[in-house]
Design an enzyme around this catalytic site. Structure first.
Site, PDB file in Angstrom:
ATOM      1  N   GLY A  94       0.809  -1.214   0.000  1.00 12.10           N
ATOM      2  CA  GLY A  94       0.000   0.000   0.000  1.00 12.10           C
ATOM      3  C   GLY A  94       0.836   1.254   0.000  1.00 12.10           C
ATOM      4  O   GLY A  94       0.553   2.206  -0.697  1.00 12.10           O
TER       5      GLY A  94
ATOM      6  N   ILE B 157       0.207  -5.568   5.511  1.00 17.07           N
ATOM      7  CA  ILE B 157       0.364  -5.217   4.096  1.00 17.07           C
ATOM      8  C   ILE B 157       1.693  -5.727   3.547  1.00 17.07           C
ATOM      9  O   ILE B 157       2.237  -5.175   2.589  1.00 17.07           O
ATOM     10  CB  ILE B 157       0.225  -3.698   3.893  1.00 17.07           C
ATOM     11  CG1 ILE B 157       1.272  -2.929   4.715  1.00 17.07           C
ATOM     12  CG2 ILE B 157      -1.173  -3.247   4.268  1.00 17.07           C
ATOM     13  CD1 ILE B 157       1.278  -1.432   4.428  1.00 17.07           C
ATOM     14  N   GLY B 158       2.193  -6.793   4.184  1.00 18.73           N
ATOM     15  CA  GLY B 158       3.477  -7.351   3.789  1.00 18.73           C
ATOM     16  C   GLY B 158       4.577  -7.041   4.768  1.00 18.73           C
ATOM     17  O   GLY B 158       5.721  -7.444   4.571  1.00 18.73           O
TER      18      GLY B 158
ATOM     19  N   GLY C 245       1.764   1.047  13.311  1.00 18.76           N
ATOM     20  CA  GLY C 245       0.923  -0.121  13.414  1.00 18.76           C
ATOM     21  C   GLY C 245       1.254  -1.008  14.594  1.00 18.76           C
ATOM     22  O   GLY C 245       0.437  -1.202  15.506  1.00 18.76           O
TER      23      GLY C 245
ATOM     24  N   ILE D 194      13.440  -4.248  18.779  1.00 20.46           N
ATOM     25  CA  ILE D 194      13.054  -4.897  17.534  1.00 20.46           C
ATOM     26  C   ILE D 194      12.317  -6.190  17.880  1.00 20.46           C
ATOM     27  O   ILE D 194      12.890  -7.118  18.451  1.00 20.46           O
ATOM     28  CB  ILE D 194      14.279  -5.177  16.649  1.00 20.46           C
ATOM     29  CG1 ILE D 194      14.991  -3.858  16.314  1.00 20.46           C
ATOM     30  CG2 ILE D 194      13.867  -5.917  15.391  1.00 20.46           C
ATOM     31  CD1 ILE D 194      14.148  -2.849  15.572  1.00 20.46           C
TER      32      ILE D 194
ATOM     33  N   ASN E 205      10.805  -8.473  15.818  1.00 20.69           N
ATOM     34  CA  ASN E 205      11.162  -9.604  14.962  1.00 20.69           C
ATOM     35  C   ASN E 205      12.280  -9.162  14.023  1.00 20.69           C
ATOM     36  O   ASN E 205      12.032  -8.420  13.068  1.00 20.69           O
ATOM     37  CB  ASN E 205       9.943 -10.088  14.166  1.00 20.69           C
ATOM     38  CG  ASN E 205      10.229 -11.363  13.388  1.00 20.69           C
ATOM     39  OD1 ASN E 205      11.338 -11.589  12.905  1.00 20.69           O
ATOM     40  ND2 ASN E 205       9.219 -12.203  13.254  1.00 20.69           N
TER      41      ASN E 205
ATOM     42  N   LYS F 243       9.586   1.074  18.366  1.00 25.93           N
ATOM     43  CA  LYS F 243       9.286   2.157  17.436  1.00 25.93           C
ATOM     44  C   LYS F 243       9.063   1.534  16.063  1.00 25.93           C
ATOM     45  O   LYS F 243       9.459   0.402  15.816  1.00 25.93           O
ATOM     46  CB  LYS F 243      10.449   3.155  17.358  1.00 25.93           C
ATOM     47  CG  LYS F 243      10.832   3.799  18.686  1.00 25.93           C
ATOM     48  CD  LYS F 243      12.072   4.675  18.537  1.00 25.93           C
ATOM     49  CE  LYS F 243      12.508   5.284  19.852  1.00 25.93           C
ATOM     50  NZ  LYS F 243      13.738   6.102  19.733  1.00 25.93           N
ATOM     51  N   GLY F 244       8.459   2.271  15.172  1.00 27.32           N
ATOM     52  CA  GLY F 244       8.216   1.740  13.835  1.00 27.32           C
ATOM     53  C   GLY F 244       9.467   1.774  12.979  1.00 27.32           C
ATOM     54  O   GLY F 244      10.346   2.609  13.156  1.00 27.32           O
TER      55      GLY F 244
ATOM     56  N   GLU G 196       8.951   2.993   7.643  1.00 24.71           N
ATOM     57  CA  GLU G 196       9.269   4.163   6.833  1.00 24.71           C
ATOM     58  C   GLU G 196      10.663   4.717   7.085  1.00 24.71           C
ATOM     59  O   GLU G 196      11.193   5.497   6.284  1.00 24.71           O
ATOM     60  CB  GLU G 196       8.213   5.243   7.084  1.00 24.71           C
ATOM     61  CG  GLU G 196       6.886   4.874   6.435  1.00 24.71           C
ATOM     62  CD  GLU G 196       5.676   5.567   7.039  1.00 24.71           C
ATOM     63  OE1 GLU G 196       5.053   6.369   6.338  1.00 24.71           O
ATOM     64  OE2 GLU G 196       5.361   5.285   8.204  1.00 24.71           O
TER      65      GLU G 196
END
Length: 700
Positions: free
Chosen positions: A233, A460-461, A503, A585, A587, A657-658, A661
Site C-alpha cells: 500500500g 500489508i506485507g 501499526g 526490535i 522480529n 518504534k516503527g 518508513e
C-alpha cells in the site's frame, strides 16, 4: 501457566507464510462472492470543466452490460471530509482522470469494452497543472499533514544568517512519485439491505468502515470491511480511495455484488501520489560548524478539491540544534489529482533537502559530514523543548561509520577511479516520529488450551501478523503455535491503519494489554477455562493519552558507495548500509526486511522515480510501469540494515518504534552526497539522471 523463553526479539518466520507461498491467502479481488458483476471507471479526458452529457447508448447495447452510471443516477453521498470520495456526485471535473461515469457488466472484459464505448461531452475550462514558485495563489496553510503547524519560527533567522561566518543557501526539488503497490486497488462490494460488506485491499479496515458508513449515512457497524491480506500500500490504501466508493455505489445501484479492480494506468490518477516539492534550505554556521540559523521552506501542490499539504519541513524542526529557526510550508492548489501519503510522507523529500544541505555545508566548512552532525546534536527537542524519550542518532552515525569503513575517507571530490568509474561515498541521517494511536483488542482462551487474539490490524506485507502473534504469546506465556491472531476485519473494533510506522506500536499495546488481562484471569483460576471460554477486551485510549510529554522518534544513519561513469554520467549504487535506532526490535527477520525494503525504495527515489506532468492535459505522461521507472534487481547490489539495542520505556509495553518508513528517509540524500563525492557534481533535483550528472562532468 508455564513461563517460556520469550519470542519477542526472536527471528520468527511469518505465520502466514505457508498460505502465501501456496496461494491460499485471499486478497480482496479473490473472495468467492456469488452472482458478482464488474464495474469499470470512465475517466475524464479533460483537466478542468464540466460534464455536459454522457452518451451511454453504445455501451448499453453491448451484450452483458447492466448499467451505465454517472452523476445523474447514483446514490447521493454525504460529505465525509475528503472531497475525492464524492465519486459521481457532481458533473464538475477537477482534474484529468477523475471518475465521470462507470459501466457495470457481467464480466471484467465486457465492462472495459463498454467503458471505452461511453462518449462524454464536456464544457472545458482553462487549467493550470504546473507547480511554479511565484504563483499568486500560493498560501501558507495553518496546519499540514499530521496536524503540525504550517509555519514555525524561533529567534531572528534573517539577522542570524546575515551575521553567520558561513552560509549555505540552496534549492532542492523532488518530483511527483507514485506508490505502485504490487496489488492494484481492488474491492468487492456486497449490500444486504442497509448493511454493506467490502472485501478491500486495505491498510485500515476499521477506519475504512467508519468512513464508508459516514458517506452512505449508515449507523456504526453497518459497514463491514474484510482485508485478510493486502498486497502492499505504501500509504495509498491507508484510507478509502475512489475505486472503493465506486464499488459500493455500483453495487447499490444494480442490487448485486460488484467488483472493481483499478488497472495499473488508472491507479496513477485515482489513488494518490507523492506531491512534488520545491525546497529552499538556508543554513548559517560558525567556523566550527555549529549552526546558528536554520531556514527550511517547502513549496508543494494539491488539487482544487482539497488543500492537502505534506509535512515536508517538520523533520528539520527536530534534527539539529540552532538558536534561530524557521520552517515554512507553502501550497499551490492546481488542476491536478489530490496527492496524499506515500511511504514517509514529508520526511522522505524533506530529509533529502536537509541532509543534502548539511553535506554542502560540511564541504564549505572543510569538515567531515559526520562530525558536522555530531557537533549540532541537540540535548532536547529544538522545537518543543521536550526531552527525547531516546535519541541515538550519534551512536548510529558512529557505529554505521565503523561498519561502513568511513575512517580515513578523503573528503576531496572526484579523486577516486576504478577504470572509467568515479567512486564516492556519502552519508545522511534518517528520522521518523514514533507514533502511537489508541486501539482495541480481544484475547480469548479456549478450553483446549489454545488462544485467539482479534484486532482490526492490517498486514500489508510488513510482518505485522507475526510480530503481534509474538507479543501475544509472550504476554500469555505460551508457545507461539498455540496463538491464532485474527486481523483484517473492521468488526474487531477500533484500530488505526497500517501507516505512519505506528501499526505495531499501536496494535501491539492493545494486544499486550488484552493478553495480560486474560493471563491474570487464568492465573486467578489456576488456568482453568470454562466450556464457553474466557475473553478479555482491552482499549488503550486512556493509556496513550496518559503518556508523558517526550519527543519520540526513531533515527538512523545511511551510508552509500556509488560509481559514476566518467563519460556517460551513469550512476550505480554498489553498497547501501543503514544503522538504525528504533527501540526494541520485535522480529529481526521482518524488521530487517522492512528496513532494507525502505532503503531500496530510497534508492529508487534517488535514481529513477519521477512522474512527468504534461502541462497541456494536466496528466502524468508516464502513467504505467513501462515508463515510470522503479529500481530493479540490477540496481540493488548490496543493502545492509543493522540496528542498535535501544531501551526506551516511554513508548509502549514492547518498547518498540516503527521501522516501515525509517529506511527510505535519508537514503536518497546519502546517494546524492556520494555522487558529489565521486564527481564533484552536486545534483539537487531528483531523480539523479545521467543527463543531470553528465551536464556537470568535465568536457560537457
Amino acid at each position: 501457566m508455564t513461563t517460556l523463553q520469550r519470542t519477542v526479539g526472536a527471528d520468527v518466520t511469518r505465520v502466514e507464510g505457508h498460505q502465501k507461498v501456496t496461494g491460499t491467502a485471499l486478497y480482496a479481488y479473490e473472495y468467492p462472492v456469488p452472482d458478482a458483476l464488474y464495474a469499470w471507471a470512465v475517466q475524464s479526458t479533460v483537466p478542468r470543466g464540466r460534464v455536459r452529457a454522457v452518451h451511454a447508448g453504445a455501451a448499453l447495447a453491448l451484450p452483458g452490460v447492466v448499467a451505465v452510471l454517472d452523476s445523474r443516477n447514483v446514490f447521493r453521498l454525504r460529505p465525509a471530509g475528503d472531497p475525492e470520495l464524492a465519486v459521481l456526485q457532481s458533473a464538475d471535473v477537477a482534474y484529468r482522470g477523475q471518475i465521470v461515469a462507470a459501466v457495470v457488466a457481467d464480466s471484467y472484459e465486457t465492462a472495459g469494452q463498454a467503458a471505452a464505448a461511453v462518449r462524454v461531452e464536456y464544457d472545458v475550462d482553462d487549467h493550470d497543472a504546473e507547480l511554479t514558485d511565484g504563483d499568486p495563489r500560493i498560501f501558507v496553510p495553518d496546519t499540514v499533514n499530521g496536524g503540525y503547524p504550517g509555519q514555525t519560527e524561533t529567534g531572528d533567522v534573517e539577522a542570524a544568517l546575515a551575521a553567520a561566518p558561513v552560509v549555505l543557501d540552496a534549492t532542492y526539488t523532488t518530483p511527483p512519485e507514485h506508490t505502485s503497490a504490487m496489488e492494484p486497488h481492488a474491492t468487492i462490494a456486497v449490500w444486504d439491505e442497509d448493511s454493506l460488506t467490502l472485501y478491500n485491499g486495505d491498510q485500515g479496515p476499521w477506519m475504512t468502515a467508519a468512513t464508508l458508513a459516514e458517506l452512505f449515512g449508515l449507523p456504526e457497524g453497518a459497514v463491514r470491511v474484510v482485508a485478510d491480506h493486502t498486497g502492499g500500500g505504501f500509504g495509498s490504501k491507508a484510507v478509502p480511495r475512489p475505486p472503493t466508493v465506486l464499488a459500493a455505489l455500483a453495487a447499490r445501484a444494480v442490487g448485486r455484488p460488484v467488483k472493481v479492480a483499478a488497472t495499473r494506468q488508472q491507479m496513477f490518477t485515482m489513488v494518490t501520489y507523492r506531491t512534488p516539492t520545491l525546497q529552499r534550505v538556508r543554513l548559517g554556521a560558525e567556523r566550527d560548524g555549529r549552526l546558528t540559523a536554520v531556514w527550511h521552506d517547502a513549496l508543494q501542490q494539491s488539487s482544487t478539491l482539497a488543500p492537502y499539504c505534506e509535512q515536508t519541513a517538520t523533520p528539520t524542526r527536530v534534527m539539529y540544534a540552532a538558536r534561530h529557526r524557521r520552517t515554512t510550508h507553502r501550497l499551490a492548489q492546481l488542476d491536478v489529482p489530490t496527492p496524499s501519503w506515500m511511504r514517509a510522507p514529508g520526511e522522505a523529500p524533506g530529509m533529502f533537502a536537509l541532509e543534502s544541505a548539511m553535506d554542502e555545508l560540511a564541504v564549505a566548512l572543510g569538515m567531515d559530514p559526520i562530525e558536522l552532525r555530531v557537533v549540532n546534536e541537540p540535548s532536547v527537542d529544538p522545537e518543543s523543548g521536550h526531552p527525547f524519550s531516546s535519541r541515538n542518532l550519534v551512536a548510529c552515525l558512529r557505529e554505521g561509520a565503523a561498519r561502513f569503513g568511513w575512517a580515513g575517507r578523503d573528503p576531496a571530490p572526484g579523486r577516486r577511479r576504478e577504470g572509467r568509474w568515479l567512486v564516492g561515498t556519502g552519508v545522511a541521517a534518517s528520522v521518523f516520529p514514533a507514533i502511537t494511536w489508541p486501539a482495541t483488542a480481544t484475547a480469548r482462551a479456549e478450553p483446549d488450551g489454545t488462544f485467539t487474539v482479534r484486532i482490526a490490524a492490517a498486514d500489508i506485507g510488513t510482518g505485522a501478523r507475526t510480530a503481534l502473534t509474538q507479543v501475544a504469546a509472550d504476554e500469555l506465556g505460551v508457545e507461539i503455535d498455540r496463538v491464532t491472531l485474527d486481523i483484517g476485519r473492521s468488526a474487531y473494533g477500533q484500530a488505526p491503519f497500517a501507516g505512519g510506522s505506528m501499526g505495531t506500536s499501536s496494535w501491539g499495546w492493545a494486544v499486550a494489554k488484552a493478553c495480560r488481562a486474560l493471563a491474570k484471569r487464568l492465573g486467578e483460576s489456576a488456568g482453568a477455562v470454562p466450556p464457553g471460554g474466557l475473553e478479555e477486551l482491552a482499549d488503550t485510549a486512556e493509556d496513550v493519552a496518559a503518556r508523558r510529554d517526550f519527543s519520540r522518534h526513531a533515527y538512523g544513519a545511511q551510508f552509500a558507495r556509488v560509481r559514476v561513469d566518467a563519460v556517460t554520467g551513469q550512476v550505480r549504487v554498489d553498497r547501501l548500509l543503514g544503522m538504525f535506532a528504533a527501540g526494541r526490535i520485535i522480529n529481526p527477520r521482518t524488521a530487517g526486511s522492512q528496513l532494507r525494503g525502505g532503503m531500496c525504495m530510497g534508492l529508487s527515489m534517488a535514481l529513477h522515480e519521477g512522474l512527468e506532468v504534461d502541462p497541456r492535459f494536466g496528466d502524468f505522461a508516464n502513467h504505467d510501469l513501462a515508463t515510470y521507472h522503479i529500481a530493479a534487481n540490477a540496481d540493488v547490489r548490496d543493502v545492509q540494515a543493522y540496528w542498535l539495542e535501544e531501551d526506551d520505556d516511554e513508548l509502549n509495553p514492547m518498547g518498540s518504534k516503527g521501522v516501515g518508513e525509517l529506511g527510505i528517509v535519508g537514503t536518497a540524500a546519502a546517494i546524492a552526497n556520494a555522487v558529489y563525492h565521486a564527481t564533484g557534481v552536486r545534483v539537487r533535483d531528483l531523480p539523479i539522471t545521467v543527463e543531470r550528472v553528465r551536464a556537470g562532468l568535465p568536457g560537457h
